[in-house]
Design an enzyme around this catalytic site. Sequence first.
Site, PDB file in Angstrom:
ATOM      1  CD  GLU A  26     -33.968  21.764  -4.426  1.00 41.78           C
ATOM      2  OE1 GLU A  26     -34.122  20.906  -5.303  1.00 41.78           O
ATOM      3  OE2 GLU A  26     -33.765  22.965  -4.685  1.00 41.78           O
ATOM      4  N   GLY A  86     -30.616  31.535  -4.699  1.00 43.46           N
ATOM      5  CA  GLY A  86     -31.048  32.536  -5.669  1.00 43.46           C
ATOM      6  C   GLY A  86     -32.550  32.495  -5.820  1.00 43.46           C
ATOM      7  CB  ALA A  87     -35.001  31.607  -7.449  1.00 43.63           C
ATOM      8  CG  MET A  88     -37.404  26.290  -3.874  1.00 45.22           C
ATOM      9  SD  MET A  88     -36.176  25.052  -4.362  1.00 45.22           S
ATOM     10  CE  MET A  88     -37.222  23.600  -4.478  1.00 45.22           C
ATOM     11  CD  GLU A  89     -36.897  23.716  -8.116  1.00 49.49           C
ATOM     12  OE1 GLU A  89     -36.542  22.533  -7.986  1.00 49.49           O
ATOM     13  OE2 GLU A  89     -36.159  24.673  -7.824  1.00 49.49           O
ATOM     14  CG  ASN A  90     -41.323  26.650  -3.676  1.00 55.43           C
ATOM     15  OD1 ASN A  90     -40.728  25.646  -3.313  1.00 55.43           O
ATOM     16  ND2 ASN A  90     -40.997  27.868  -3.269  1.00 55.43           N
ATOM     17  CD  GLU A 113     -35.507  28.809  -9.670  1.00 57.51           C
ATOM     18  OE1 GLU A 113     -36.094  27.783  -9.288  1.00 57.51           O
ATOM     19  OE2 GLU A 113     -34.268  28.950  -9.577  1.00 57.51           O
TER      20      GLU A 113
END
Length: 834
Positions: A128, A266-270, A301
């Site tokens: 992203e 912090g994180a990624m919503e794959n 997420e």
Amino acid sequence: MTSANLTRDETAARSASITVHRVRVELDLTGAPEHARTGFPTVTTLEFTADGTQETWIDFIGERVERVVVNGDDRPVQYDGARITVEGLAAENTVRIEAVGAYSRSGEGLHRFHDPVDGETYLYTQYEPADSRRVMACFEQPDMKASYTFDVTAPAGWQVLSNQAPAEVFEGIGMQRIEFAPTLPISSYITAVAAGPYARIDGEWSRGDQHIALGVLCRASLAEHLEADEILEVTRQGLDFFTDAFAYPYPWGKYDQIFVPEYNLGAMENPGLVTFTEAYITRGAATDAQRGGRANTILHEMAHMWFGDLVTMRWWDDLWLKESFADYMGTHASAAATRFTDAWARFANQRKAWAYQQDQLPSTHPIVADIPDLEAAKLNFDGITYAKGASVLKQLVAFVGEDAFFEGARRYFAEHAFGNTTLDDLLTTLADVSDSDLRAWAQAWLQTSGVSSLWLEKAADGRRVLVQHDPTQQAPRPHRLRIGLYDLHEGRLVLREKIELGIDQERTEVDLPDADLVLINDDDLTYAKARLDETSLASVTQALSTLDDALVRGLVWSSLWNATRDGELATTRFLDIVRRHAPGETSIGLLTGVLANAAFAVAHYTTDGTRAAERASWLETTWSALQGADPGSDAQLAWARAFATASAYDDSRATEVRAILDGNAPTGLPIDADLRWMLLTALATTGHADAETIAAEHARDDTATGRTAELRALASRPTEAVRAEDWHAAWTDVTLSNDHLDAVIGGFRAGGRRDLIAGFDDEYFSRIRSAWAERSIELAQRLVVGLFPAADDLTAVDAWLAANDDAPAALRRLVIEQRDHLARDLRVRAAQPA
């Protein structure tokens, strides 16, 4: 010329003429363990229809493109480093592109990490907004969804993961090939691959006939620190909550969560493979606030599985359609479904502080932003899109009611599943279920910028007027809010009553009796800076920590901090309130935020003549509170970390810092590797630890984190020669990973030693344009922000802005934002009482 920066207009034209159906991606990662190998073979086959055009481009950024085949015919490779031109298209097309991608050290694309603990290699992707093109040839825009099939060849024995579960596995000598099941239609930026000898913990979530396999993964050398049971518990609680709230079954088949090294976010919503920073894995002691923050991110997420993955914004203008909702939903679910019931208090005190700060910059923008290109999109992952958007959604819930809000979400998913939407689609749905005209509300809240201030004035006849002011607004916003009235009783502030009202004017007469504390925006329903009157300020100065409700205390702390940042409350008075009441703060989430704000105030808002004394005073505050904290408590750990941070600016407790490192810590305080590095770096910054001492600590902690910490400590030593080395390395050493670049920049800035680094100010302004052109946006942004000169005036930055009006808009935005931060520092210092 490489054309990597995609624009909204050209991508809209592409999606109007091209409809992509299926994409197959074949990756060969067998060479990844070889340090000298820089790239990996990648083959992409795209099936799409073309309507009214015989030519398009396909996005790819890599080492080279070797072959382009269009409908079975080889074509000349037309590649400019970012785009592959494809000509001679038919109505139905199959395009095969054979290329070599580049392993990343910046966290963009396919990141490769070699673990110094055991020599193992780990890979993961992060895309992203537009870095999937670093791994595969694709249509890099969110409104061109497709079904993706990944076929990955990797060393034998590795965990290999993607969005879906494996459909077939082929074993070979020293290798394995995994073909994953095709995905449902998704955008390119949420596809994902991870590979390496990750440690894995399995679980399951069930609801009726639906059974979802759960996985939690991290590097093998961190597995002993992975709190998998709690992560799985929060995951199950979230899936229960969102399945009920959205009335749409989790659609992505499995739910893996992987913690990865050197992660930029912090994180990624794959979907099916959520990636998290390893910072959420603590190698020693952790406070409940840290675990609460991790739970909030897990649920943030998870909310994206619906808001963002199932229904996706058409272009990055509507980034808020996923991020604002996920920020709101993550906090809401934390408070409603997990043990972290203080989530809204932490949100009010920390997340909204981020929003208020961003919203007062010259670069502030509406929640629904104007995003002309990808560079602008990259910078819009900010406090407006996340925290202000979530705050405004909380106001929307107060406006239409929680039942109508969630019913609107259910209809939105049902109508737009696997599609792309805009603001109008959401407003139409919410208006239908709430029987409300939301256009005026949306115009006031979503399509304007700036933060309002609310305060009470007393008219000559004794009546009270609630004033709303925002210098950026043409018209006042509508607010639904509550005002809390609190009385001092035997030294404690006690709630008398709450009064609910709606306002939509600059001045609204309100019928309020006198009270010792009048708290505007009690329960934190709206988004505004709420000021305390003098009586209320005197009351909280005396008795802030006696308020029973953590959210109320959080709102008071937030009001005090906003007033300090705006120069309306003297920094010394703010710090005095912190000294009085922070040691008694029982919410570790609030305490962590208050300590960070106090340290920032000392560093940025004290005058040149008082700063040294305030640093010394703050150090003594942290030391005293550390001694008085309950042994083994979260508060003790928070104060120890604050003490370590303060010790980098004043060395009067260097003996005590050394004593802690030598084993003489306060009773109950866990001295883990991370706290040891904080303490040792403080000694290095003040000249009390040399390279030999730092090397000895590295030998004690020979891990990836230890190596990064060693680099930071070495870079922090207070000599002109060391800081010059830092400066040179940051700008020129392209082998530095994202984390290592941060360490060098952190060392360069360590201790606030302007006397050691001011001589580089002019060179900064001569370097930033070339850095922006030559480095990836992720690394260039770190250089531009991290090395910005904290000078005593604005002359140099103003001269650069005047001379560089033709610089890329995203670069100018960063410089303008840093100028505004510096201008605020100077303005607040000038406002301090003599």
